[in-house]
Design a protein around this motif. Structure first.
Motif, PDB file in Angstrom:
ATOM      1  N   LEU A 156      -5.849  -4.931  -6.566  1.00  0.00           N
ATOM      2  CA  LEU A 156      -6.142  -5.117  -5.362  1.00  0.00           C
ATOM      3  C   LEU A 156      -5.104  -6.215  -4.420  1.00  0.00           C
ATOM      4  O   LEU A 156      -4.735  -5.934  -3.205  1.00  0.00           O
ATOM      5  CB  LEU A 156      -7.552  -5.490  -5.083  1.00  0.00           C
ATOM      6  N   ARG A 160      -2.878  -5.479  -1.282  1.00  0.00           N
ATOM      7  CA  ARG A 160      -2.978  -6.375  -0.023  1.00  0.00           C
ATOM      8  C   ARG A 160      -1.742  -6.997   0.319  1.00  0.00           C
ATOM      9  O   ARG A 160      -1.545  -6.819   1.416  1.00  0.00           O
ATOM     10  CB  ARG A 160      -4.122  -7.448  -0.390  1.00  0.00           C
ATOM     11  N   THR A 161      -1.112  -7.399  -0.560  1.00  0.00           N
ATOM     12  CA  THR A 161       0.168  -8.116  -0.174  1.00  0.00           C
ATOM     13  C   THR A 161       1.286  -7.198   0.426  1.00  0.00           C
ATOM     14  O   THR A 161       2.090  -7.210   1.308  1.00  0.00           O
ATOM     15  CB  THR A 161       0.663  -8.838  -1.467  1.00  0.00           C
ATOM     16  N   THR A 164       0.150  -5.809   3.822  1.00  0.00           N
ATOM     17  CA  THR A 164       0.403  -6.743   4.620  1.00  0.00           C
ATOM     18  C   THR A 164       1.816  -7.040   5.310  1.00  0.00           C
ATOM     19  O   THR A 164       2.382  -7.217   6.292  1.00  0.00           O
ATOM     20  CB  THR A 164      -0.173  -8.282   4.374  1.00  0.00           C
ATOM     21  N   GLN A 176      -1.423 -12.594   9.530  1.00  0.00           N
ATOM     22  CA  GLN A 176      -2.040 -11.972   8.125  1.00  0.00           C
ATOM     23  C   GLN A 176      -3.629 -12.202   8.017  1.00  0.00           C
ATOM     24  O   GLN A 176      -4.111 -11.187   7.885  1.00  0.00           O
ATOM     25  CB  GLN A 176      -1.703 -13.206   6.875  1.00  0.00           C
ATOM     26  N   MET A 180      -5.789  -8.670   7.487  1.00  0.00           N
ATOM     27  CA  MET A 180      -7.031  -9.113   6.729  1.00  0.00           C
ATOM     28  C   MET A 180      -8.351  -8.601   7.327  1.00  0.00           C
ATOM     29  O   MET A 180      -9.381  -8.056   6.516  1.00  0.00           O
ATOM     30  CB  MET A 180      -7.112 -10.435   6.314  1.00  0.00           C
ATOM     31  N   LEU A 183      -8.543  -4.458   6.823  1.00  0.00           N
ATOM     32  CA  LEU A 183      -8.373  -4.147   5.672  1.00  0.00           C
ATOM     33  C   LEU A 183      -9.608  -3.409   4.971  1.00  0.00           C
ATOM     34  O   LEU A 183     -10.511  -4.071   4.932  1.00  0.00           O
ATOM     35  CB  LEU A 183      -7.735  -4.817   4.655  1.00  0.00           C
ATOM     36  N   ALA A 185     -11.019  -1.260   1.525  1.00  0.00           N
ATOM     37  CA  ALA A 185     -10.802  -0.813   0.040  1.00  0.00           C
ATOM     38  C   ALA A 185     -11.939   0.322  -0.085  1.00  0.00           C
ATOM     39  O   ALA A 185     -13.108   0.329   0.369  1.00  0.00           O
ATOM     40  CB  ALA A 185     -10.716  -1.586  -0.971  1.00  0.00           C
ATOM     41  N   GLY A 202     -10.793 -10.971  -2.875  1.00  0.00           N
ATOM     42  CA  GLY A 202      -9.765 -10.499  -2.150  1.00  0.00           C
ATOM     43  C   GLY A 202     -10.123 -10.804  -0.630  1.00  0.00           C
ATOM     44  O   GLY A 202      -8.991 -10.703   0.017  1.00  0.00           O
ATOM     45  N   VAL A 204     -11.468  -8.742   1.565  1.00  0.00           N
ATOM     46  CA  VAL A 204     -11.615  -7.372   2.120  1.00  0.00           C
ATOM     47  C   VAL A 204     -12.769  -6.528   1.750  1.00  0.00           C
ATOM     48  O   VAL A 204     -13.498  -6.931   0.865  1.00  0.00           O
ATOM     49  CB  VAL A 204     -10.146  -6.493   1.534  1.00  0.00           C
TER      50      VAL A 204
END
Length: 485
Positions: A156, A160-161, A164, A176, A180, A183, A185, A202, A204
């Motif tokens: 995850l 995410r990285t 982004t 960022q 964020m 986002l 999931a 994380g 999110v």
């Protein structure tokens, strides 16, 4: 303790361990202690003077063993199996003796290189697509994580990285924090709680996709959620598909979900923590169909493949997705070979810096059992689960609550949740076998998982007789519950 005494005590400890495992069937599977039992049995401070090894071992039996749940008892049918084998124990002993902290190739070349090769061995046993293997020049590869929970979190965070950086490259004005905040999931409503925890850590939001009648995530439900969230201005980026859920060992439809993730540009992580071991058997390999669409895949050899905890196998198609997210290079960790392209530094693949020489356990187990021996072990457990299923189906008082595919049987008494709660309480209070429950569509269900390396059909039959007796007592409201001996 000098080397001479270590030799003597080490042999004694191996004998103690072997005696424990050989005699484990005679121990009560679930401890008869109350919370806080141990504190009153040991001093409040460490001793000022050395104590003898004999005194410590004596206290192991007197203080520790009374509070142990014996996971390797043939009467332990709770949770999922935790792997145990003599070759893995010996490898763990050697790992402890070598004592390296293999965060980089230079920190211990053998620790790094054996892990890479063992993960390729295991990937080939599973018939993973070539893209997941490191080989000599591949872009993917495998890494041993501590747990499947850790693997999900790592995936995850890497996803995410990746998203982004992609969005900021297209729109540099995006911060960022702004990304964020949007986002999202996704995972099935049957996914393990560790997936939700990964979302919390994380930062999110995680949305549960309603599962179908077989407790599986399907493409239509996922697509509906994606369209709804995109219309609301959110950014879907990560999907977890579970193969072998904890509650009932159901399988998300990977062949349906995979193409959607590919088309939408979503990172697909496949969590097969328990079931993954079975995929080394040709007759179960079809359950992994669709893995070619995944970005990362994980399962736990430390559950069902005779490699003692901890050993959670994770593969990625592009290792730069991990190393790009977690790479930090302080001067004290650098070495002259790190940019050669011939090796990897696993510190860039994981959350902690330090790591044990865990691939030794895989090497010992794979060589001493062979693929055929491991397949036979898996098949035996599956056969025992189906034997238990057949016994349940022969008793009209009970019902099977989910399809029995591998080594887990979900069952219950026909009737109310309270009746089944009382049944489970009576079973675990007797402490002859150990079970845990799950909730399926708001129904309280008992799980019977084949766990122990030493479990045989006789243990399963005896457990079923005990369950039947407890069910009769609960149904009739008896105060005195019969125990088997």
């Amino acid at each position: 303790m000098n080397a001479s005494e270590f030799r003597r005590r080490g042999k004694e400890m191996v004998d103690y361990m072997a005696d424990y495992l050989e005699g484990i069937e005679g121990r009560q599977v679930f401890p008869d202690v109350c919370p806080g039992y141990l504190r009153s049995l040991i001093p409040t401070t460490a001793p000022q003077e050395p104590e003898t090894f004999e005194a410590i071992i004596e206290d192991v039996e007197k203080i520790i063993m009374p509070g142990v749940t014996h996971w390797h008892s043939p009467y332990f049918f709770a949770y999922f199996p935790t792997a145990s084998s003599y070759p893995a124990m010996l490898a763990d002993m050697l790992c402890g003796a070598i004592g390296c902290i293999g965060f980089s190739w230079a920190a211990s070349p053998a620790c790094t290189e054996l892990e890479t090769v063992m993960m390729d061995w295991l990937g080939k046993m599973l018939q993973l697509p070539e893209a997941f293997l490191a080989g000599e020049a591949g872009e993917g590869g495998g890494v041993i994580q501590g747990t499947a929970s850790e693997a999900t979190l790592v995936a995850l965070l890497a996803a995410r990285t990746k998203v982004t950086r992609r969005l900021q490259a297209a729109s540099p004005e995006l911060t960022q924090a702004a990304i964020m905040d949007k986002l999202v999931a996704y995972a099935s409503d049957q996914a393990h709680s560790s997936v939700e925890k990964a979302g919390l850590i994380g930062g999110v939001r995680l949305k549960a996709i309603p599962s179908d009648g077989k407790f599986a995530m399907r493409a239509s439900a996922l697509q509906e959620a994606l369209e709804r969230d995109k219309a609301a201005g959110l950014i879907p980026f990560f999907v977890v598909a579970t193969l072998g859920t904890t509650s009932c060992c159901s399988f998300d439809n990977l062949s349906e979900v995979g193409p959607i993730c590919h088309e939408e540009g979503l990172w697909l992580h496949v969590d097969a923590a328990y079931a993954g071991s079975a995929f080394i058997c040709p007759e179960f390999r079809h359950l992994l169909n669709g893995v070619e669409f995944a970005d990362s895949f994980n399962f736990n050899p430390h559950k069902w493949l005779l490699v003692n905890f901890d050993c959670s196998a994770m593969w990625v198609k592009k290792r730069t997705d991990l190393t790009g997210a977690f790479r930090l290079d302080p001067v004290y960790l650098r070495h002259s070979h790190q940019d050669s392209g011939l090796i990897t530094d696993y510190r860039h693949w994981q959350l902690p810096l330090g790591r044990r020489f865990r691939s030794l356990k895989m090497w010992f187990v794979f060589r001493m059992y062979g693929v055929k021996g491991l397949q036979a072990y898996i098949r035996k457990h599956v056969q025992l689960a189906h034997a238990f299923e057949a016994l349940v189906r022969q008793d009209a008082r009970f019902e099977i609550c989910a399809e029995v595919t591998l080594g887990l049987v979900c069952f219950r008494l026909k009737g109310s949740n309270k009746l089944n709660e009382a049944l489970l309480e009576s079973i675990n209070s007797a402490k002859k076998i150990h079970l845990v429950p799950c909730s399926l569509r708001d129904r309280f269900v008992l799980r019977f998982a084949i766990c122990s390396r030493t479990v045989e059909l006789a243990h399963v039959q005896l457990a079923w007789e005990h369950i039947q007796e407890m069910a009769a007592a609960v149904s009739e409201g008896k105060k005195e519950l019969p125990y088997f001996t």
